[in-house]
Design an enzyme around this catalytic site. Structure first.
Site, short mmCIF file in Angstrom:
data_model
loop_
_atom_site.label_atom_id
_atom_site.label_comp_id
_atom_site.label_asym_id
_atom_site.label_seq_id
_atom_site.Cartn_x
_atom_site.Cartn_y
_atom_site.Cartn_z
N ASP A 35 0.81 -1.08 0.20
CA ASP A 35 -0.01 0.31 -0.23
C ASP A 35 1.08 1.34 0.13
OD1 ASP A 35 -3.31 0.12 1.31
OD2 ASP A 35 -1.90 1.98 0.62
N VAL A 88 -7.53 -1.47 -4.66
CA VAL A 88 -7.49 -0.49 -4.19
C VAL A 88 -8.88 -0.26 -4.71
CG1 VAL A 88 -5.12 -0.39 -5.12
CG2 VAL A 88 -7.09 0.33 -7.14
N PRO A 91 -13.66 4.98 -5.01
CA PRO A 91 -14.88 5.27 -4.73
C PRO A 91 -15.86 6.10 -6.46
CG PRO A 91 -12.83 6.85 -4.85
CD PRO A 91 -12.52 5.76 -5.41
N LEU A 219 -21.72 -5.91 -9.59
CA LEU A 219 -22.62 -4.87 -9.43
C LEU A 219 -23.84 -5.64 -8.96
CD1 LEU A 219 -21.37 -2.31 -12.05
CD2 LEU A 219 -21.26 -2.40 -10.09
N ALA A 223 -26.53 -4.52 -6.29
CA ALA A 223 -28.05 -3.94 -6.52
C ALA A 223 -29.07 -4.58 -5.57
CB ALA A 223 -27.99 -4.11 -8.02
N CYS A 274 -19.60 0.41 -0.19
CA CYS A 274 -20.52 -0.05 -1.84
C CYS A 274 -22.02 -0.55 -2.54
CB CYS A 274 -19.71 -2.06 -1.29
SG CYS A 274 -17.98 -2.21 -1.20
N GLN A 276 -24.22 1.53 -2.34
CA GLN A 276 -25.15 3.62 -3.22
C GLN A 276 -23.63 3.07 -4.04
OE1 GLN A 276 -25.88 6.64 -0.94
NE2 GLN A 276 -24.66 8.00 -1.95
N LYS A 277 -22.29 2.94 -3.97
CA LYS A 277 -20.75 3.18 -5.30
C LYS A 277 -21.67 2.33 -6.19
CE LYS A 277 -17.56 1.34 -4.51
NZ LYS A 277 -16.52 0.54 -5.11
N1 LIG Z 1 -15.65 -2.44 1.96
C1 LIG Z 1 -16.18 -4.14 1.78
O1 LIG Z 1 -16.73 -4.13 2.61
C2 LIG Z 1 -16.18 -4.61 -0.07
C3 LIG Z 1 -16.59 -5.62 -0.39
C4 LIG Z 1 -15.97 -6.00 -1.44
C5 LIG Z 1 -15.89 -5.29 -2.18
N2 LIG Z 1 -15.63 -4.37 -2.09
C6 LIG Z 1 -13.91 -3.42 -3.44
O2 LIG Z 1 -12.93 -3.60 -3.31
C7 LIG Z 1 -12.05 -2.51 -3.19
C8 LIG Z 1 -11.44 -2.21 -2.08
O3 LIG Z 1 -11.87 -1.22 -1.39
P1 LIG Z 1 -12.04 -0.91 0.48
O4 LIG Z 1 -12.75 -1.16 1.29
O5 LIG Z 1 -10.83 -2.57 1.00
O6 LIG Z 1 -11.28 -0.53 0.03
P2 LIG Z 1 -9.60 0.35 1.35
O7 LIG Z 1 -9.60 2.11 0.92
O8 LIG Z 1 -10.71 0.12 2.81
O9 LIG Z 1 -8.97 -0.02 0.40
C9 LIG Z 1 -8.02 0.28 -0.65
C10 LIG Z 1 -6.35 0.83 -0.43
O10 LIG Z 1 -6.11 1.03 -1.58
C11 LIG Z 1 -4.52 1.89 -1.56
N3 LIG Z 1 -4.59 2.00 -2.75
C12 LIG Z 1 -4.26 3.09 -3.16
N4 LIG Z 1 -4.06 3.58 -4.89
C13 LIG Z 1 -2.67 2.30 -4.92
C14 LIG Z 1 -2.00 2.19 -5.36
N5 LIG Z 1 -1.63 2.95 -6.33
N6 LIG Z 1 -1.04 1.47 -4.97
C15 LIG Z 1 -0.96 0.48 -3.47
N7 LIG Z 1 -2.10 1.29 -3.00
C16 LIG Z 1 -2.79 1.85 -3.48
C17 LIG Z 1 -4.70 2.36 -0.12
O11 LIG Z 1 -4.29 3.35 0.05
C18 LIG Z 1 -6.11 2.22 0.39
O12 LIG Z 1 -5.52 1.63 1.39
C19 LIG Z 1 -13.35 -1.42 -4.18
O13 LIG Z 1 -13.40 -1.09 -5.49
C20 LIG Z 1 -14.42 -1.98 -3.64
O14 LIG Z 1 -15.52 -1.19 -3.76
C21 LIG Z 1 -15.30 -3.76 -0.97
#
Ligand SMILES: NC(=O)c1ccc[n+]([C@@H]2O[C@H](COP(=O)([O-])OP(=O)(O)OC[C@H]3O[C@@H](n4cnc5c(N)ncnc54)[C@H](O)[C@@H]3O)[C@@H](O)[C@H]2O)c1
Length: 468
Positions: A35, A88, A91, A219, A223, A274, A276-277
């Site tokens: 990260d 990553v 948003p 998605l 939804a 997730c 809403q987005k």
């Molecule tokens: N949170 C959930 O419950 C959930 C569930 C399923 C899917 N998702 C999807 O998974 C993805 C990640 O969600 P999250 O909740 O873990 O996000 P998060 O914001 O908690 O973590 C993402 C991390 O990526 C890092 N990052 C961004 N660009 C980077 C780069 N170029 N190099 C290194 N690090 C980088 C950021 O610093 C951050 O720490 C999203 O697309 C989300 O929609 C999330």
């Protein structure tokens, strides 16, 4: 090629737990989560993890230092890995074309460019982030411009875990979805990833599809889930108007095996990073592909959610004699749901903001959310009490202190700690201003008992006190 080294870009709510689980189950694979956020990586090295999930620390401790590593050396770890997960954040875009709806893909594109720049050997790239359909095409295009002889395969492997139950979901997923190109190289890459999951997930739960089906399935799943919440919330309003009880209606319809009982709990509305987005993203895609009727159908799921939140805060204001100005209102729960410290898109945020506009004084307690996070979400700065208060907000360390002297209590998150067997509502009532109002936005308290205690009590989708 058998995968020996995995690199996961993004040490967030998804990257951290999913990689910890893979590392636990496959000690023969070296898994490194990278990260750009050095503080986050540092926290993953401690026992105070940046993500709160029941059971996560135990799994991390089992694998950390053995075959699970956390690092800020993004380039080096990408170069070294056979398989790279992109996890990553994606948003909603806040600027330019598609602002407020389209996914902001700059972090995804940044990863693709970074991989193209540093990768010198064959890699399998796995989209773990939730992305619009056909994102893999853009990733492939960027990778194909790389100055290397190495070959790249792009897979889609969306994550379906739910925060709060992430570790249980990862241990026993309903299904794992792997999408890839239907070419020899694509099929081989799919097989590599399937083999990793098959170490602990039964084969019949691992679904393989083409890339676009996999991307769209994520998605669509979100939804549909959000739609169920908006559907039952819409009925909750009708229940309040008619004297029906939404929990009874939900139970009655949920017994129909075609409907099923899950995601039928009426509430102050869905939150989380997730739902809403992802719906807005779906709406944007539909418009992009010339399907405005489909777009407006799904848009309504978000509109209903916004309305439900507004309805709840409006009920508080109207019930408190049309003014909350200067009144102390206790907010129990700030996380978007129980068992997580995540506040992204939490209904608490919009409801608190509305109450602040009405000049209420908020007394907030959440078992896991930090004061700093709460102030940031509400767009305010703490000025007093060691970062815990300003003129209109005070963050408390326990529910009783938050409720003391309050005119009203609003239950915003369904933490077990707020259930009637764990929270002494008589004590809360005794210490409140009278008449004492309580608004249960999660239907977890015992409404009848609250009224017996003396509260003027309201729940979602339940007969109003005047209808009793
Ligand atoms: N949170 C959930 O419950 C959930 C569930 C399923 C899917 N998702 C999807 O998974 C993805 C990640 O969600 P999250 O909740 O873990 O996000 P998060 O914001 O908690 O973590 C993402 C991390 O990526 C890092 N990052 C961004 N660009 C980077 C780069 N170029 N190099 C290194 N690090 C980088 C950021 O610093 C951050 O720490 C999203 O697309 C989300 O929609 C999330």
């Amino acid at each position: 090629m058998a995968v020996k080294k995995i690199c996961c870009i993004g040490a967030g709510y998804v990257g951290g737990p999913t990689m910890a689980k893979i590392a636990q189950k496959r000690p023969d694979i070296e898994v490194t989560v990278v990260d750009l956020n050095a503080a986050r990586i540092a926290a993953w090295q401690t026992d105070d993890l940046p993500v709160f999930e029941p059971g996560l620390l135990e799994v991390v401790k089992e694998a950390r230092g053995r075959n699970l590593f956390f690092s800020t050396e993004v380039d080096a770890k990408i170069a070294d890995a056979d398989m790279i997960f992109i996890s990553v954040n994606t948003p909603t875009k806040t600027y330019g074309i598609g602002a407020g709806r389209a996914a902001d893909l700059r972090y995804i594109e940044g990863c693709a460019r970074q991989i193209a720049r540093v990768a010198k050997s064959d890699k399998i790239i796995v989209e773990k982030s939730t992305i619009p359909v056909r994102t893999a095409e853009s990733i492939k295009k960027i990778l194909s411009s790389a100055d290397t002889e190495a070959s790249f395969q792009v897979l889609s492997n969306p994550e379906f875990l739910a925060e709060g139950t992430a570790m249980a979901d990862l241990e026993k997923p309903d299904r794992v979805l792997v999408g890839g190109e239907r070419t020899n190289g694509g099929e081989a890459a799919i097989q590599e990833l399937v083999d990793i999951y098959a170490s602990w997930v039964p084969r019949d739960r691992i679904i393989t599809t083409n890339l676009w089906s996999s991307e769209l399935s994520k998605l669509t799943a979100n939804a549909f889930l959000a739609q169920r919440i908006s559907s039952i919330n819409s009925i909750s309003a009708l229940c309040e108007a008619t004297g029906a009880d939404v929990d009874e209606v939900a139970y009655a319809i949920g017994r129909d095996s075609r409907i099923g009982p899950k995601f039928l709990k009426a509430s102050v509305g869905f939150g989380g990073s997730c739902f809403q987005k992802d719906i807005l993203n779906l709406v944007y895609l539909c418009e992009h592909f010339g399907l405005p009727e489909v777009a407006s159908y799904w848009q309504q799921v978000v509109a209903m959610n916004d309305w439900q939140r507004r309805r709840f805060s409006t009920r508080i204001v109207q019930t408190l004699f049309n003014t909350v100005s200067g009144k102390k209102i206790a907010i129990l729960g700030f996380a978007f749901k129980k068992d997580t410290n995540d506040t992204r898109e939490s209904s608490s945020i919009s409801i608190c903001r509305h109450l602040l506009e009405e000049r209420a004084k908020l007394a907030i307690f959440d078992p896991k959310v930090s004061p700093g996070q709460t102030f940031q979400d509400l767009g305010q700065e703490p000025t007093q009490a060691g970062g815990r208060a300003n003129a209109s907000i005070e963050i408390y360390e326990d529910a009783y202190a938050a409720c003391k002297g309050a005119h009203a209590v609003a239950i915003m998150t369904e933490w077990d700690a707020f259930k009637p067997d764990q929270l002494d509502y008589e004590r809360i009532y005794r210490d409140m201003e009278k008449p004492a109002f309580i608004f249960d936005g999660r239907n977890i308290a015992d409404l009848q008992r609250l009224r017996e205690i003396g509260f003027d009590a309201y729940s979602i989708g339940k007969p109003l006190p005047s209808d009793r």
